[in-house]
Motif scaffolding. Sequence first.
Motif, PDB file in Angstrom:
ATOM      1  N   THR A 179      29.979 -16.853  18.066  1.00 33.01           N
ATOM      2  CA  THR A 179      31.217 -17.629  18.125  1.00 33.01           C
ATOM      3  C   THR A 179      31.904 -17.406  19.469  1.00 33.01           C
ATOM      4  O   THR A 179      32.061 -16.272  19.905  1.00 33.01           O
ATOM      5  N   TYR A 190      34.325 -14.263  14.173  1.00 31.25           N
ATOM      6  CA  TYR A 190      32.999 -14.645  13.703  1.00 31.25           C
ATOM      7  C   TYR A 190      33.155 -15.508  12.452  1.00 31.25           C
ATOM      8  O   TYR A 190      34.152 -15.411  11.730  1.00 31.25           O
ATOM      9  N   TYR A 191      32.156 -16.350  12.210  1.00 33.62           N
ATOM     10  CA  TYR A 191      32.281 -17.359  11.157  1.00 33.62           C
ATOM     11  C   TYR A 191      32.282 -16.751   9.761  1.00 33.62           C
ATOM     12  O   TYR A 191      32.909 -17.277   8.840  1.00 33.62           O
ATOM     13  N   ASP A 219      41.178 -21.247  15.155  1.00 29.32           N
ATOM     14  CA  ASP A 219      39.865 -21.838  15.413  1.00 29.32           C
ATOM     15  C   ASP A 219      39.217 -21.243  16.656  1.00 29.32           C
ATOM     16  O   ASP A 219      39.894 -20.927  17.635  1.00 29.32           O
ATOM     17  N   PRO A 223      32.374 -22.972  17.589  1.00 28.19           N
ATOM     18  CA  PRO A 223      32.007 -22.207  16.397  1.00 28.19           C
ATOM     19  C   PRO A 223      30.533 -21.820  16.386  1.00 28.19           C
ATOM     20  O   PRO A 223      29.709 -22.405  17.104  1.00 28.19           O
ATOM     21  N   TYR A 272      25.412 -23.616   4.425  1.00 33.34           N
ATOM     22  CA  TYR A 272      26.286 -22.464   4.223  1.00 33.34           C
ATOM     23  C   TYR A 272      26.730 -22.416   2.763  1.00 33.34           C
ATOM     24  O   TYR A 272      26.859 -23.455   2.109  1.00 33.34           O
ATOM     25  N   ASN A 335      27.380 -27.555  12.348  1.00 32.55           N
ATOM     26  CA  ASN A 335      27.721 -26.203  12.763  1.00 32.55           C
ATOM     27  C   ASN A 335      28.532 -25.568  11.640  1.00 32.55           C
ATOM     28  O   ASN A 335      28.768 -26.201  10.594  1.00 32.55           O
ATOM     29  N   SER A 336      29.000 -24.348  11.833  1.00 31.79           N
ATOM     30  CA  SER A 336      29.677 -23.637  10.751  1.00 31.79           C
ATOM     31  C   SER A 336      31.059 -24.190  10.449  1.00 31.79           C
ATOM     32  O   SER A 336      31.640 -23.881   9.399  1.00 31.79           O
ATOM     33  N   GLN A 337      31.593 -25.015  11.319  1.00 30.78           N
ATOM     34  CA  GLN A 337      32.946 -25.545  11.133  1.00 30.78           C
ATOM     35  C   GLN A 337      32.946 -26.983  10.621  1.00 30.78           C
ATOM     36  O   GLN A 337      33.774 -27.351   9.783  1.00 30.78           O
TER      37      GLN A 337
END
Length: 348
Positions: A179, A190-191, A219, A223, A272, A335-337
């Motif tokens: 991140t 971190y995510y 934010d 990410p 996720y 992505n993770s976001q």
Amino acid sequence: ADAKENMPGTWSVAANFSKATSVITGIKEVLGNNAKILYAKGSNLTEDSVLEQHSTMFGKTLNRDNRTEKELMDEALNIAGQADVIVFAGGEAAEMSGEASSRTNIEVPEVQRRLLDALLKTGKPVVLVLFTGRPLALSWEQNNVPAILNVWFGGSEAGYAVADVLFGDVNPSGKLTATFPQNVGQVPIYYAHKNTGRPLPEGKWFQKFRSNYLDVSNDPLYPFGYGLSYTKFTYGELKLSSSNLTGNQTLTASVDVTNSGNMDGKEVVQLYIRDIVGSVTRPVKELKGFQKIELKAGETKTVRFEITPEDLKFYNYDLNYDWEPGEFMIMIGTNSQDVKQSRIQWVK
């Protein structure tokens, strides 16, 4: 750009630096006679000569130039004035990261940023080829530079790879495995962090007595799992085979991904999962799978993930690796976001 010794990065003790390919060499060999390549050093790594010495150990010299910052910048601006496109290779040196190489300031060194700002003011298109061994704080670069290619320290052949991506022979498809913060004050970031007692609602910034900052949002700048392409990928709605599962059943989660741009490309589709409530605190999300797919321009593919109780397990208070029944959030995205999400119930 002309520092082949830095291409392998830190802890490259077995690398033969004499056989490494610099960015400038890679560009010249890839383009051949199809373009005229002009070069200027532009600036030193940093104003501090001692810091540069500590950052270029073990033969990874950047050949520090004894000219003044103004002399180096004037030469670079003169060269830039003759060019159609400016490629700025900058960031960290190989030994600015790794063992015993911590930094309190994780921005691009100021002397480089001043040069980059001057080059941007020429009005010419500018591409930042960023060398780094860690996530940097790149808020200024994100807001001012039209294109950033993060190349880490890719090894002795990386000069050719950088050139291939710069000139469109290869469409980039890499995703970040860390991140990137907006500034150093967000670190650690971190995510897969744990929730707090008073979490900030998603998509919000400041609320008094919530877990947030006064001056920036929670934010990240980039990410975990983030990465751009020369094309664009569009995600359809998340589809689940069931929203209520029991025991060792299998859940199928799927999404349609479309290459909605004009160039063939590859996309890393990421899965996720969040365990909403556990006997011990659980991360707000965890990467549980990914698939890299190749799509021609205009093509759509359905990407499926098979989820079993094995994907829900964690080490509980008694250090038993097991899963607990309850509510889970299933997320799929680029992505993770940026994800599509849906809740399910899974009982034993």
